[in-house]
Write an enzyme that holds these catalytic residues in place. Structure first.
Site, PDB file in Angstrom:
ATOM      1  N   ASP A  30     -27.352 -12.905  37.556  1.00 17.92           N
ATOM      2  CA  ASP A  30     -28.362 -13.560  38.285  1.00 17.92           C
ATOM      3  C   ASP A  30     -28.377 -13.016  39.730  1.00 17.92           C
ATOM      4  O   ASP A  30     -27.290 -12.249  40.091  1.00 17.92           O
ATOM      5  CB  ASP A  30     -27.977 -15.066  38.586  1.00 17.92           C
ATOM      6  CG  ASP A  30     -27.955 -15.911  37.519  1.00 17.92           C
ATOM      7  OD1 ASP A  30     -28.573 -15.755  36.395  1.00 17.92           O
ATOM      8  OD2 ASP A  30     -27.153 -17.024  37.462  1.00 17.92           O
TER       9      ASP A  30
HETATM   10  N1  URA Z   1     -23.495 -17.625  34.313  1.00 18.59           N
HETATM   11  C1  URA Z   1     -24.397 -17.705  35.336  1.00 18.59           C
HETATM   12  O1  URA Z   1     -24.500 -18.964  35.595  1.00 18.59           O
HETATM   13  N2  URA Z   1     -24.839 -16.861  35.969  1.00 18.59           N
HETATM   14  C2  URA Z   1     -24.666 -15.470  35.715  1.00 18.59           C
HETATM   15  O2  URA Z   1     -25.026 -14.588  36.463  1.00 18.59           O
HETATM   16  C3  URA Z   1     -23.824 -14.931  34.859  1.00 18.59           C
HETATM   17  C4  URA Z   1     -23.239 -16.122  34.057  1.00 18.59           C
END
Ligand code: URA
Length: 227
Positions: free
Chosen positions: A97
């Site tokens: 993310d």
């Molecule tokens: N899980 C999440 O919630 N975000 C990420 O970036 C990776 C795994």
């Protein structure tokens, strides 16, 4: 032929790619192109290249930032690639993310993407989350048992309490916002998230930097190529 001999042959104008004389030592040859040295056809072995990049916060894992001209993990990486790595088409291996930091792999080989992202490979990915609300062993227990998410059951995860606000979560699958959803579901909203390792590979480069992995590392730490 050694790398030095190949460079000499290119500079001497002895190398053609699909009929074109090539003068750049790091020109990229696409699969299916006809490569000749002194007129003799050369068979190419496709080599899997994998880069370990330390993604900073605030950039998306996509070639372009949907919000405009901002940097992305791709542009930050591309800007620092040396000539011998810059001609490849790089694929991110999964996604982090925008505000997640940590280990993000890039590869030129879609087979590696498929290997590393397939749930059937069971490649563990370890995250360290800073959470809001007191983390306790009891709150983490549902993650260990395998919890129900809105897109189906999650596999049992390894969940370790580091202190009252930090937990380590290791998953063998990678679904959208999975760590945030799992911790959110047990009353531990995630404030910060960092990926510390993939398979046996621990993040070992500074934020924003990358390094190329060796063939031995691909085999022993990431199980590629699969046996
Ligand atoms: N899980 C999440 O919630 N975000 C990420 O970036 C990776 C795994």
């Amino acid at each position: 032929m050694t790398l030095a001999e190949a460079e000499d042959a290119i500079r001497a104008g002895r190398v053609k790619v699909s009929g074109r004389l090539v003068r750049q030592p790091f020109a990229v040859v696409q699969p299916g192109e006809d490569l000749r040295v002194d007129g003799h056809k050369v068979l190419l072995r496709r080599e899997t290249r994998v880069l370990a990049f330390h993604k900073p916060a605030g950039v998306v894992t996509a070639p372009e930032d949907g919000h405009g001209k901002g940097d992305t993990a791709f542009t930050l990486l591309s800007a620092q690639l040396p000539p011998e790595l810059s001609g490849f088409g790089w694929h991110a291996v999964g996604r982090l993310d925008r505000n997640t930091t940590g280990l993000l792999l890039f590869t030129n080989d879609e087979r590696f993407v498929a290997h590393a992202t397939s749930p059937s490979t069971h490649l563990p990915r370890r995250y360290v989350a800073q959470v809001q609300g007191g983390a306790t062993e009891e709150k983490l227990q549902p993650l260990r048992e395998g919890m129900q998410l809105d897109d189906g059951p999650a596999r049992p995860a390894k969940a370790e309490l580091l202190d009252g606000t930090h937990v380590s979560v290791t998953l063998t699958e990678g679904r959208f916002h999975q760590v945030k959803r799992m911790l959110g579901a047990v009353g531990l909203p995630v404030r910060r998230l960092h990926r510390a390792s993939v398979g046996g590979l621990e993040l070992d480069v500074p934020e924003g930097a990358f390094r190329e992995l060796g063939r031995d590392e691909l085999r022993t730490l990431l199980g590629f190529p699969p046996a």
